[in-house]
Write a protein that holds these residues in place. Sequence first.
Motif, PDB file in Angstrom:
ATOM      1  N   LYS A   1     -15.476  -0.846   3.140  1.00  0.00           N
ATOM      2  CA  LYS A   1     -15.003   0.404   3.734  1.00  0.00           C
ATOM      3  C   LYS A   1     -14.054   0.079   4.887  1.00  0.00           C
ATOM      4  CE  LYS A   1     -19.329   2.775   2.606  1.00  0.00           C
ATOM      5  NZ  LYS A   1     -20.522   3.481   3.153  1.00  0.00           N
ATOM      6  N   VAL A   2     -12.921   0.766   4.919  1.00  0.00           N
ATOM      7  CA  VAL A   2     -11.897   0.462   5.932  1.00  0.00           C
ATOM      8  C   VAL A   2     -11.701   1.612   6.916  1.00  0.00           C
ATOM      9  CG1 VAL A   2     -10.751  -1.075   4.317  1.00  0.00           C
ATOM     10  CG2 VAL A   2      -9.927   1.271   4.550  1.00  0.00           C
ATOM     11  N   GLY A   3     -12.600   2.587   6.915  1.00  0.00           N
ATOM     12  CA  GLY A   3     -12.483   3.688   7.861  1.00  0.00           C
ATOM     13  C   GLY A   3     -11.808   4.905   7.252  1.00  0.00           C
ATOM     14  N   GLY A   4     -11.149   5.689   8.115  1.00  0.00           N
ATOM     15  CA  GLY A   4     -10.548   6.950   7.697  1.00  0.00           C
ATOM     16  C   GLY A   4      -9.433   6.788   6.689  1.00  0.00           C
ATOM     17  N   LEU A   5      -8.929   7.923   6.209  1.00  0.00           N
ATOM     18  CA  LEU A   5      -7.920   7.908   5.155  1.00  0.00           C
ATOM     19  C   LEU A   5      -6.640   7.219   5.604  1.00  0.00           C
ATOM     20  CD1 LEU A   5      -7.745   8.876   2.206  1.00  0.00           C
ATOM     21  CD2 LEU A   5      -6.568  10.928   3.040  1.00  0.00           C
ATOM     22  N   ASP A   6      -6.385   7.195   6.905  1.00  0.00           N
ATOM     23  CA  ASP A   6      -5.192   6.481   7.372  1.00  0.00           C
ATOM     24  C   ASP A   6      -5.303   4.985   7.105  1.00  0.00           C
ATOM     25  OD1 ASP A   6      -7.144   5.974   9.287  1.00  0.00           O
ATOM     26  OD2 ASP A   6      -5.810   6.250  11.003  1.00  0.00           O
ATOM     27  N   GLY A   7      -6.501   4.501   6.798  1.00  0.00           N
ATOM     28  CA  GLY A   7      -6.667   3.111   6.380  1.00  0.00           C
ATOM     29  C   GLY A   7      -5.915   2.788   5.104  1.00  0.00           C
ATOM     30  N   ALA A   8      -5.568   3.826   4.333  1.00  0.00           N
ATOM     31  CA  ALA A   8      -4.775   3.610   3.123  1.00  0.00           C
ATOM     32  C   ALA A   8      -3.407   3.026   3.455  1.00  0.00           C
ATOM     33  CB  ALA A   8      -4.612   4.921   2.352  1.00  0.00           C
ATOM     34  N   ARG A   9      -2.921   3.269   4.683  1.00  0.00           N
ATOM     35  CA  ARG A   9      -1.642   2.681   5.099  1.00  0.00           C
ATOM     36  C   ARG A   9      -1.725   1.156   5.150  1.00  0.00           C
ATOM     37  NH1 ARG A   9      -0.271   6.586  10.334  1.00  0.00           N
ATOM     38  NH2 ARG A   9      -0.901   8.552   9.327  1.00  0.00           N
ATOM     39  N   LEU A  10      -2.918   0.639   5.322  1.00  0.00           N
ATOM     40  CA  LEU A  10      -3.136  -0.800   5.336  1.00  0.00           C
ATOM     41  C   LEU A  10      -3.482  -1.331   3.944  1.00  0.00           C
ATOM     42  CD1 LEU A  10      -5.361  -0.930   8.546  1.00  0.00           C
ATOM     43  CD2 LEU A  10      -2.881  -1.198   8.395  1.00  0.00           C
ATOM     44  N   VAL A  11      -4.252  -0.557   3.197  1.00  0.00           N
ATOM     45  CA  VAL A  11      -4.734  -1.006   1.896  1.00  0.00           C
ATOM     46  C   VAL A  11      -3.618  -0.997   0.841  1.00  0.00           C
ATOM     47  CG1 VAL A  11      -6.354  -0.505   0.031  1.00  0.00           C
ATOM     48  CG2 VAL A  11      -7.090  -0.298   2.391  1.00  0.00           C
ATOM     49  N   GLU A  12      -2.727  -0.022   0.915  1.00  0.00           N
ATOM     50  CA  GLU A  12      -1.657   0.044  -0.084  1.00  0.00           C
ATOM     51  C   GLU A  12      -0.706  -1.158  -0.006  1.00  0.00           C
ATOM     52  OE1 GLU A  12      -0.055   4.037   0.095  1.00  0.00           O
ATOM     53  OE2 GLU A  12      -1.989   4.890  -0.495  1.00  0.00           O
ATOM     54  N   PRO A  13      -0.330  -1.637   1.184  1.00  0.00           N
ATOM     55  CA  PRO A  13       0.451  -2.870   1.216  1.00  0.00           C
ATOM     56  C   PRO A  13      -0.291  -4.080   0.652  1.00  0.00           C
ATOM     57  CG  PRO A  13       0.768  -1.659   3.253  1.00  0.00           C
ATOM     58  CD  PRO A  13      -0.343  -0.975   2.506  1.00  0.00           C
ATOM     59  N   VAL A  14      -1.626  -4.114   0.797  1.00  0.00           N
ATOM     60  CA  VAL A  14      -2.396  -5.194   0.175  1.00  0.00           C
ATOM     61  C   VAL A  14      -2.252  -5.128  -1.348  1.00  0.00           C
ATOM     62  CG1 VAL A  14      -4.703  -6.173  -0.171  1.00  0.00           C
ATOM     63  CG2 VAL A  14      -4.030  -5.333   2.082  1.00  0.00           C
ATOM     64  N   GLY A  15      -2.276  -3.901  -1.875  1.00  0.00           N
ATOM     65  CA  GLY A  15      -2.048  -3.735  -3.306  1.00  0.00           C
ATOM     66  C   GLY A  15      -0.665  -4.230  -3.713  1.00  0.00           C
ATOM     67  N   MET A  16       0.338  -3.949  -2.880  1.00  0.00           N
ATOM     68  CA  MET A  16       1.698  -4.396  -3.169  1.00  0.00           C
ATOM     69  C   MET A  16       1.791  -5.916  -3.103  1.00  0.00           C
ATOM     70  SD  MET A  16       4.740  -3.257  -3.955  1.00  0.00           S
ATOM     71  CE  MET A  16       5.230  -4.691  -4.918  1.00  0.00           C
ATOM     72  N   LEU A  17       1.092  -6.518  -2.151  1.00  0.00           N
ATOM     73  CA  LEU A  17       1.066  -7.981  -2.054  1.00  0.00           C
ATOM     74  C   LEU A  17       0.452  -8.584  -3.312  1.00  0.00           C
ATOM     75  CD1 LEU A  17       1.484 -10.586  -0.394  1.00  0.00           C
ATOM     76  CD2 LEU A  17      -0.784 -10.193   0.598  1.00  0.00           C
ATOM     77  N   ASN A  18      -0.603  -7.969  -3.808  1.00  0.00           N
ATOM     78  CA  ASN A  18      -1.244  -8.449  -5.036  1.00  0.00           C
ATOM     79  C   ASN A  18      -0.281  -8.363  -6.214  1.00  0.00           C
ATOM     80  OD1 ASN A  18      -3.672  -9.533  -6.151  1.00  0.00           O
ATOM     81  ND2 ASN A  18      -4.062  -7.581  -7.150  1.00  0.00           N
ATOM     82  N   ILE A  19       0.487  -7.277  -6.283  1.00  0.00           N
ATOM     83  CA  ILE A  19       1.492  -7.120  -7.334  1.00  0.00           C
ATOM     84  C   ILE A  19       2.551  -8.216  -7.221  1.00  0.00           C
ATOM     85  CG2 ILE A  19       3.371  -5.630  -8.155  1.00  0.00           C
ATOM     86  CD1 ILE A  19       1.549  -3.232  -7.381  1.00  0.00           C
ATOM     87  N   ARG A  20       2.971  -8.517  -5.997  1.00  0.00           N
ATOM     88  CA  ARG A  20       3.967  -9.577  -5.803  1.00  0.00           C
ATOM     89  C   ARG A  20       3.425 -10.929  -6.262  1.00  0.00           C
ATOM     90  NH1 ARG A  20       7.745 -10.510  -0.554  1.00  0.00           N
ATOM     91  NH2 ARG A  20       8.727  -8.708  -1.566  1.00  0.00           N
ATOM     92  N   PHE A  21       2.183 -11.245  -5.856  1.00  0.00           N
ATOM     93  CA  PHE A  21       1.578 -12.492  -6.316  1.00  0.00           C
ATOM     94  C   PHE A  21       1.498 -12.520  -7.848  1.00  0.00           C
ATOM     95  CE2 PHE A  21      -0.792 -13.138  -2.112  1.00  0.00           C
ATOM     96  CZ  PHE A  21      -0.001 -14.219  -1.748  1.00  0.00           C
ATOM     97  N   GLY A  22       1.032 -11.407  -8.429  1.00  0.00           N
ATOM     98  CA  GLY A  22       0.770 -11.377  -9.858  1.00  0.00           C
ATOM     99  C   GLY A  22       2.019 -11.465 -10.707  1.00  0.00           C
ATOM    100  N   TYR A  23       3.030 -10.701 -10.339  1.00  0.00           N
ATOM    101  CA  TYR A  23       4.237 -10.621 -11.155  1.00  0.00           C
ATOM    102  C   TYR A  23       5.413 -11.386 -10.548  1.00  0.00           C
ATOM    103  CZ  TYR A  23       1.761  -7.000 -13.753  1.00  0.00           C
ATOM    104  OH  TYR A  23       0.843  -6.325 -14.507  1.00  0.00           O
ATOM    105  N   GLY A  24       5.733 -11.097  -9.290  1.00  0.00           N
ATOM    106  CA  GLY A  24       6.895 -11.725  -8.679  1.00  0.00           C
ATOM    107  C   GLY A  24       6.746 -13.224  -8.506  1.00  0.00           C
ATOM    108  N   LEU A  25       5.535 -13.698  -8.212  1.00  0.00           N
ATOM    109  CA  LEU A  25       5.302 -15.120  -7.966  1.00  0.00           C
ATOM    110  C   LEU A  25       4.536 -15.800  -9.096  1.00  0.00           C
ATOM    111  CD1 LEU A  25       4.528 -14.918  -4.137  1.00  0.00           C
ATOM    112  CD2 LEU A  25       6.676 -15.549  -5.252  1.00  0.00           C
ATOM    113  N   GLY A  26       4.371 -15.078 -10.193  1.00  0.00           N
ATOM    114  CA  GLY A  26       3.877 -15.686 -11.422  1.00  0.00           C
ATOM    115  C   GLY A  26       2.418 -16.074 -11.471  1.00  0.00           C
ATOM    116  N   GLN A  27       1.588 -15.495 -10.604  1.00  0.00           N
ATOM    117  CA  GLN A  27       0.172 -15.870 -10.628  1.00  0.00           C
ATOM    118  C   GLN A  27      -0.630 -15.140 -11.701  1.00  0.00           C
ATOM    119  OE1 GLN A  27      -1.874 -16.062  -6.894  1.00  0.00           O
ATOM    120  NE2 GLN A  27      -0.124 -16.886  -5.783  1.00  0.00           N
ATOM    121  N   GLY A  28      -0.026 -14.146 -12.328  1.00  0.00           N
ATOM    122  CA  GLY A  28      -0.728 -13.409 -13.373  1.00  0.00           C
ATOM    123  C   GLY A  28      -1.655 -12.344 -12.802  1.00  0.00           C
TER     124      GLY A  28
END
Length: 207
Positions: free
Chosen positions: A168-195
């Motif tokens: 749990k990351v707190g209030g809904l404004d925590g999504a401002r932090l969690v969504e970039p983590v999702g984007m980082l995961n996408i970059r690792f997975g696709y942009g940097l070839g980690q799958g």
Amino acid sequence: MTTTAILGLGNMGKGLAKRLAGKTELVLGASNPAAATEFAASVGATVTDYKSAVLAADIVVLALPYGAALELAGKLPLNGKIVVDISNPVKADFSGLAIGHTTSAAEELQAAAPSAKLVKGYNTIFASLFDTPPSATANVPVFLAGNDAAAVDAVAELVKASGFAVEKVGGLDGARLVEPVGMLNIRFGYGLGQGTAIAPTWLKLAA
């Protein structure tokens, strides 16, 4: 037993439905319900249109791209419903987030459906993880953000039922932090070839 509606039957929606089969009463919402009857039967769910699925549910999972979810949020009868936003507001070319820092996809959806109880979750999980054994993901966290504590707790139980851990990351404004983590995961997975057999985690080290 809680009734959970999953709106959208892409890879994420289907994957989550497989993990939740038998753990909650499942209702699937589809743009073309007739085309999804075979899959619905395979997970012991009923399938219907989006509005009917929402009306039947206690928890509504918007398993849709951000733009589609935002378009639907103001049209569906979401008043009083616990609504889980799993989207990442990515640019069309996946080069980054279209919004962030001062708002988030979850907060924009909350604004579109102000009487819903919005909870951010599952946006750091690739769909392929749903196809692995639950034992393989038992320590993989789903980060949850929401303003309604009871709604967050209800979604936490859903997360555990689907075979993941909860952070749990707190209030809904925590999504401002969690969504970039999702984007980082996408970059690792696709942009940097980690799958896609990857996921961010959160380690608690002994003092």
